[in-house]
Design a protein around this motif. Structure first.
Motif, short mmCIF file in Angstrom:
data_model
loop_
_atom_site.label_atom_id
_atom_site.label_comp_id
_atom_site.label_asym_id
_atom_site.label_seq_id
_atom_site.Cartn_x
_atom_site.Cartn_y
_atom_site.Cartn_z
N MET A 122 0.11 15.99 29.56
CA MET A 122 1.43 15.16 29.76
C MET A 122 2.47 16.23 29.30
N GLY A 123 2.38 16.63 28.12
CA GLY A 123 3.58 17.82 27.36
C GLY A 123 4.38 16.79 26.31
N ASP A 124 5.13 17.36 25.68
CA ASP A 124 5.88 16.74 24.57
C ASP A 124 7.16 17.41 24.51
N LEU A 125 7.39 18.81 24.83
CA LEU A 125 8.67 19.45 24.96
C LEU A 125 9.25 19.49 26.29
N TYR A 126 10.16 18.57 26.52
CA TYR A 126 10.74 18.54 27.96
C TYR A 126 12.09 17.88 27.81
N SER A 127 12.91 18.86 28.47
CA SER A 127 14.64 18.59 28.28
C SER A 127 15.03 18.07 29.52
N ASN A 128 14.24 17.45 30.28
CA ASN A 128 14.77 16.67 31.57
C ASN A 128 15.39 17.57 32.56
N ASP A 129 14.71 18.71 32.52
CA ASP A 129 15.37 20.11 33.43
C ASP A 129 15.28 19.49 34.85
N VAL A 130 14.69 18.43 35.42
CA VAL A 130 14.78 18.25 36.78
C VAL A 130 16.22 17.79 37.23
N TRP A 131 16.92 17.45 36.36
CA TRP A 131 18.30 17.18 36.85
C TRP A 131 19.39 18.26 36.35
N ILE A 132 18.91 19.32 36.15
CA ILE A 132 19.83 20.21 35.92
C ILE A 132 20.92 20.68 37.12
N ASP A 133 20.20 20.60 38.18
CA ASP A 133 21.24 20.74 39.41
C ASP A 133 21.28 19.65 40.34
N ALA A 134 20.65 18.52 39.63
CA ALA A 134 20.92 17.54 40.86
C ALA A 134 22.28 16.94 41.31
N PRO A 135 22.47 16.82 42.34
CA PRO A 135 23.66 16.33 43.07
C PRO A 135 23.92 14.85 42.44
N THR A 136 25.19 14.61 42.08
CA THR A 136 25.68 13.24 41.63
C THR A 136 26.82 12.77 42.35
N GLN A 137 27.01 11.55 42.52
CA GLN A 137 28.02 10.97 43.31
C GLN A 137 29.26 10.59 42.35
N ARG A 138 30.28 11.41 42.49
CA ARG A 138 31.55 11.11 41.60
C ARG A 138 32.89 10.82 42.72
N GLY A 139 33.39 9.86 42.54
CA GLY A 139 34.68 9.64 43.53
C GLY A 139 34.32 9.96 45.12
N GLY A 140 33.01 9.80 45.39
CA GLY A 140 32.82 10.44 46.73
C GLY A 140 32.30 11.77 46.86
N VAL A 141 32.43 12.46 46.02
CA VAL A 141 32.13 13.84 45.87
C VAL A 141 30.97 14.18 45.21
N ARG A 142 29.96 14.90 46.07
CA ARG A 142 28.58 15.25 45.29
C ARG A 142 29.02 16.51 44.28
#
Length: 250
Positions: A122-142
């Motif tokens: 599984m691993g123990d050193l994980y910085s949640n890098d899957v979200w580094i470029d993940a588009p998010t929704q803010r005020g209708g803008v990704r």
């Protein structure tokens, strides 16, 4: 390229649908999809040539715990055959590592995999890098997720311990074509020299296992996954604390 310049070997957990149709053999790859799979296949072959090891991450990035036992084993075997195209089956001899997609794991899956000689990691050193470029929704803008390379590099350096298993993800495009997780090489280019300056040596899981076998730490469990976690300085020594049980153990 980054790993080669740092003289580091790594373990690449492969989602085999990236290079073949595997579980979707009735669907033929065409056009850009086929070109992308050919490009990925070339990169995997290059990784093997440069001394890295390939490991099993199933056919697709989805949970497999709900499958009947025989169906799950068939999926395991299908990806095995795909990986053998690149490493000639050497993965089974080197380490035969397996990592659950989406970190979804059940005890029947553990039993099936151990019976086939797999080591679960599984691993123990994980910085949640899957979200580094993940588009998010803010005020209708990704917009990109506000996690910078600085954050991930600092996390890896601060949290690294002897025996740590570092987890970083390859790039992926969403249904809109937006690139996620495209900063792995940049993170490694900055983190690896800093880790080396602190006295760390980085290598593949099999190299790490070899080191653990030469200087094992006590672990009472007979399960491979638990023994590996204890050997690598992990937490619980009994069973699989991350596995979900459908019913209480007898």
């Amino acid at each position: 390229r980054v790993l080669r310049e740092a003289e580091v070997t790594a373990t690449f957990f492969v989602t085999s649908a990236l290079v073949s149709n595997d579980e979707l053999e009735s669907v033929a790859s065409v056009g850009d999809e086929r070109k992308e799979k050919e490009r990925m296949a070339g990169l995997l072959q290059q990784a093997v040539t440069e001394g890295h090891e390939l490991a099993h991450h199933m056919g697709e990035d989805r949970a497999y715990g709900g499958l009947p036992g025989e169906t799950f084993v068939q999926c395991v075997e299908t990806t095995e055959a795909t990986l053998a195209r690149f490493d000639g089956g050497r993965g089974a001899k080197a380490g035969r590592w397996w990592r659950p997609p989406s970190a979804s794991l059940t005890h029947p899956m553990c039993d099936a995999l151990e019976s086939r000689g797999y080591r679960l990691c599984m691993g123990d050193l994980y910085s949640n890098d899957v979200w580094i470029d993940a588009p998010t929704q803010r005020g209708g803008v990704r917009t990109p997720c506000p996690r910078t390379i600085d954050y991930h590099v600092a996390f890896l350096i601060d949290q690294a311990r002897p025996g740590s298993v570092m987890i970083l993800h390859s790039a992926k495009r969403d249904e809109r074509g937006t690139l996620w997780r495209g900063k792995t090489a940049d993170i490694l280019a900055r983190a690896l020299p800093k880790l080396a300056a602190r006295g760390f040596e980085c290598g593949s899981l099999s190299a790490l296992q070899d080191a653990a076998d030469r200087a094992p730490l006590p672990c009472h469990s007979q399960r491979l996954g638990a023994r590996l976690r204890r050997a690598l300085g992990g937490g619980a020594s009994e069973g699989y604390p991350w596995a979900a049980r459908a019913s209480p153990p007898p």
